[in-house]
Scaffold this active site. Structure first.
Site, PDB file in Angstrom:
ATOM      1  N   ASP A  25      47.523  37.681 -19.046  1.00  0.00           N
ATOM      2  CA  ASP A  25      48.001  36.315 -19.526  1.00  0.00           C
ATOM      3  C   ASP A  25      47.101  35.998 -20.611  1.00  0.00           C
ATOM      4  O   ASP A  25      45.808  35.553 -20.544  1.00  0.00           O
ATOM      5  CB  ASP A  25      48.219  35.217 -18.428  1.00  0.00           C
ATOM      6  CG  ASP A  25      48.876  33.859 -19.078  1.00  0.00           C
ATOM      7  OD1 ASP A  25      48.603  33.817 -20.485  1.00  0.00           O
ATOM      8  OD2 ASP A  25      48.767  32.941 -18.350  1.00  0.00           O
TER       9      ASP A  25
ATOM     10  N   HIS B  42      52.020  12.542 -12.985  1.00  0.00           N
ATOM     11  CA  HIS B  42      50.940  12.226 -13.887  1.00  0.00           C
ATOM     12  C   HIS B  42      51.414  11.966 -15.504  1.00  0.00           C
ATOM     13  O   HIS B  42      50.986  11.103 -16.101  1.00  0.00           O
ATOM     14  CB  HIS B  42      49.804  12.983 -14.037  1.00  0.00           C
ATOM     15  CG  HIS B  42      49.948  14.419 -14.510  1.00  0.00           C
ATOM     16  ND1 HIS B  42      50.820  15.679 -13.756  1.00  0.00           N
ATOM     17  CD2 HIS B  42      49.760  15.054 -15.585  1.00  0.00           C
ATOM     18  CE1 HIS B  42      51.065  16.547 -14.078  1.00  0.00           C
ATOM     19  NE2 HIS B  42      50.300  16.551 -15.225  1.00  0.00           N
TER      20      HIS B  42
ATOM     21  N   PHE C 132      47.857  29.825 -14.368  1.00  0.00           N
ATOM     22  CA  PHE C 132      48.270  28.548 -15.089  1.00  0.00           C
ATOM     23  C   PHE C 132      49.791  27.923 -14.614  1.00  0.00           C
ATOM     24  O   PHE C 132      50.408  28.532 -14.055  1.00  0.00           O
ATOM     25  CB  PHE C 132      48.615  28.841 -16.675  1.00  0.00           C
ATOM     26  CG  PHE C 132      48.760  27.771 -17.619  1.00  0.00           C
ATOM     27  CD1 PHE C 132      47.704  26.982 -17.581  1.00  0.00           C
ATOM     28  CD2 PHE C 132      50.068  27.743 -18.047  1.00  0.00           C
ATOM     29  CE1 PHE C 132      48.171  25.650 -18.584  1.00  0.00           C
ATOM     30  CE2 PHE C 132      50.438  26.330 -18.938  1.00  0.00           C
ATOM     31  CZ  PHE C 132      49.449  25.358 -19.135  1.00  0.00           C
ATOM     32  N   ASP C 133      49.746  26.580 -14.893  1.00  0.00           N
ATOM     33  CA  ASP C 133      50.829  26.008 -13.977  1.00  0.00           C
ATOM     34  C   ASP C 133      52.168  26.427 -14.006  1.00  0.00           C
ATOM     35  O   ASP C 133      53.013  26.489 -13.403  1.00  0.00           O
ATOM     36  CB  ASP C 133      50.595  24.391 -13.848  1.00  0.00           C
ATOM     37  CG  ASP C 133      50.506  23.929 -15.229  1.00  0.00           C
ATOM     38  OD1 ASP C 133      50.925  24.514 -16.257  1.00  0.00           O
ATOM     39  OD2 ASP C 133      50.107  22.576 -15.435  1.00  0.00           O
TER      40      ASP C 133
ATOM     41  N   LYS D 196      47.916  28.890 -28.642  1.00  0.00           N
ATOM     42  CA  LYS D 196      46.428  28.738 -28.545  1.00  0.00           C
ATOM     43  C   LYS D 196      45.718  29.689 -29.523  1.00  0.00           C
ATOM     44  O   LYS D 196      45.803  29.395 -30.760  1.00  0.00           O
ATOM     45  CB  LYS D 196      46.014  29.387 -27.098  1.00  0.00           C
ATOM     46  CG  LYS D 196      46.443  28.460 -25.922  1.00  0.00           C
ATOM     47  CD  LYS D 196      47.891  27.773 -25.875  1.00  0.00           C
ATOM     48  CE  LYS D 196      48.034  26.888 -24.595  1.00  0.00           C
ATOM     49  NZ  LYS D 196      48.648  27.742 -23.585  1.00  0.00           N
TER      50      LYS D 196
HETATM   51  C1  LIG Z   1      49.495  27.238 -22.373  1.00  0.00           C
HETATM   52  C2  LIG Z   1      49.478  28.487 -21.485  1.00  0.00           C
HETATM   53  C3  LIG Z   1      50.474  29.045 -20.999  1.00  0.00           C
HETATM   54  C4  LIG Z   1      52.242  28.381 -21.306  1.00  0.00           C
HETATM   55  O1  LIG Z   1      52.334  28.540 -22.729  1.00  0.00           O
HETATM   56  P1  LIG Z   1      53.252  27.399 -23.549  1.00  0.00           P
HETATM   57  O2  LIG Z   1      53.311  28.027 -24.853  1.00  0.00           O
HETATM   58  O3  LIG Z   1      52.665  26.344 -23.428  1.00  0.00           O
HETATM   59  O4  LIG Z   1      54.724  27.614 -22.822  1.00  0.00           O
HETATM   60  C5  LIG Z   1      50.836  30.106 -20.072  1.00  0.00           C
HETATM   61  N1  LIG Z   1      49.312  30.380 -19.655  1.00  0.00           N
HETATM   62  C6  LIG Z   1      48.307  29.952 -20.143  1.00  0.00           C
HETATM   63  C7  LIG Z   1      46.946  30.330 -19.597  1.00  0.00           C
HETATM   64  C8  LIG Z   1      48.254  28.759 -21.133  1.00  0.00           C
HETATM   65  O5  LIG Z   1      47.264  28.355 -21.352  1.00  0.00           O
END
Ligand SMILES: *Cc1c(COP(=O)(O)O)cnc(C)c1O
Length: 459
Positions: free
Chosen positions: A216, A450, A125-126, A259
């Site tokens: 993750d 962006h 993830f970024d 999430k």
């Molecule tokens: C959202 C996300 C993160 C980072 O989490 P934040 O709560 O936005 O700091 C890391 N890895 C994945 C796969 C994510 O979807």
């Protein structure tokens, strides 16, 4: 027989009114925003699909928990509540709360990457990539090739390419690799799931070479639901049993609770090694706060403890994934192209196929996102060349592999009528697709452009 896609396992007790602007008003708002959806005010948006992160609706139990939150600096009850629910769900002995996913990465990754050169993931993830690089290592992606073909119906497009990982380990030298990361679901590949078989094969390969294996875990529950649907060995397992199988033997995990734990703020770190955990606690105290609050207020911690449990409820997950499947089925029926099979948190519309007359340097996925706002006040975003930006050496626009317009669906927020508005808006746009024009950038910062660039429509 009619398929009932998503019996909603809740009813509505509190509502948040939405403004419905006229088309003329929307035209004016998006022009004022420089044709950048990040510059729109949320009050001018009818259906906000910018992200599924921190945008979920909490339950009445979570809101009751907010009132029960213990704001003590040390040893608060809510801290013990999270330890209990997360301990039970993930089966890890050592858990640390932090304020969000990237905070977990900031605390843990430098510990794992100290003196190392590489981190390898199915896909980073970024923010994960950023924290690997800030720790002085290189982030390498190693997803299965099926992930790159939007038409391939493969069940586990999020999987690690284990054979390629084995070659990387041989080439780079196991002692140079600080960690192998499995992102579940694979966000950057479109919320695509990873199988338990693939998680275990990757874990075992890492352990044979003495490499740490990390998950993750942002979308742990959605991934578990896909496993139940698609991996025959787990057809009769419960969601909590599948989550346990996914996490079995992993050395550590980081998690954005924004999430699948359905809270607006929160994060978690898990580890099995006591020595690593001691370092995690020390770094948490410097960066986040004392270990029993980890940068969060007590009320948010109590909501997290409850959200973790609600996130693994099978009826909730059937509804959640059912929403994606319903929207995907409506688009399929209308011949609108998207990454399939649909992922767990978003529908990725293939703007390259929908607007073939707009070249990558005129940003087809951004053009489609703007059109969705014009058409129905829907805010989506570009995951394509517009987001990718320019080559840092030549300053020339890079061409992305995909031009996706991402429709991320917040949890428990929108109804079937909202999903129908989204589908109908896309169908209307597809009927006049050939009239839609691309955009050029008139103002842009050098990095992460962006978020703040200004654009202008091409004539
Ligand atoms: C959202 C996300 C993160 C980072 O989490 P934040 O709560 O936005 O700091 C890391 N890895 C994945 C796969 C994510 O979807």
């Amino acid at each position: 027989m009619k398929r009932i896609y998503f019996p909603e396992p809740f009813r509505i007790k509190s509502v948040e009114p939405l403004a419905i602007l006229t088309r003329e008003e929307r035209e004016q708002k998006i022009a004022e925003a420089g044709y950048n959806v990040f510059s729109l005010r949320s009050r001018d948006v009818y259906i906000d699909l910018l992200t599924d992160s921190g945008t979920g609706a909490m339950s009445s139990s979570q809101w009751a928990g907010v009132m029960m939150g213990d704001e003590s600096y040390a040893g608060a009850d809510c801290y013990y509540a999270v330890q209990k629910s997360a301990g039970r769900i993930f089966g890890f002995p050592y858990l640390q709360i932090v304020h969000q996913g990237r905070a977990a990465e900031k605390v843990l990754l430098p510990i794992l990457l100290e003196g190392k050169k590489y981190a390898i993931a199915n896909m980073h993830f970024d923010t994960t990539r950023a924290h690997v690089e800030l720790a002085g290592a290189r982030a390498i992606d190693c997803v299965v090739p099926e992930a790159l073909d939007t038409l391939s119906p493969y069940d586990f497009k999020g999987n690690m390419d284990v054979a390629r990982l084995e070659r990387y380990i041989a080439d780079m030298g196991a002692s140079n690799i600080g960690v192998v990361i499995m992102t579940v679901t694979n966000n950057s590949a479109g919320g695509q799931p990873v199988s338990v078989e693939n998680i275990h094969a990757t874990r075992d390969l890492c352990h044979r070479h003495g490499i740490k294996f990390m998950i993750d875990a942002a979308r742990y529950a959605e991934n578990a639901y896909f496993i139940k649907q698609r991996e025959p060995a787990y057809r009769n397992a419960t969601i909590p049993e599948i989550v346990r199988a996914m996490f079995e033997g992993a050395d550590c995990f980081t998690m954005s609770a924004k999430k699948d734990a359905i809270v607006n703020m929160g994060g978690l770190i898990g580890c099995r090694d006591k020595a690593v955990f001691e370092l995690v606690k020390q770094r948490t105290i410097s960066f986040e706060g004392f270990v029993t609050y980890g940068g969060m207020s007590g009320r948010d911690i109590e909501a997290l403890a409850r959200g973790l449990e609600e996130g693994v409820d099978e009826n909730y997950l059937r509804y959640r994934i059912g929403q994606m499947e319903y929207l995907a089925a409506r688009l399929e029926e209308a011949g609108i192209p998207f990454q399939r099979p649909v992922g767990g948190h978003a529908v990725f519309v293939d703007a390259k196929k929908m607007l073939p007359h707009i070249p990558y340097y005129e940003f087809p996925a951004q053009a489609l996102a703007i059109e969705l706002y014009r058409e129905a006040g829907i805010r989506a975003c570009d995951i394509g060349s517009y987001m990718l930006g320019n080559d840092p050496d030549t300053g020339k626009q890079l061409e992305a592999e995909f031009e996706f317009t991402r429709l991320a669906i917040p949890r428990r927020v929108y109804t079937q009528s909202h999903l129908d508005v989204i589908a109908d808006a896309l169908i209307n746009i597809s009927e006049r697709a050939s009239e839609i024009r691309g955009y050029r950038i008139v103002e842009e910062p050098p990095i992460l452009r962006h978020f703040t660039a200004r654009l202008a429509p091409l004539g």
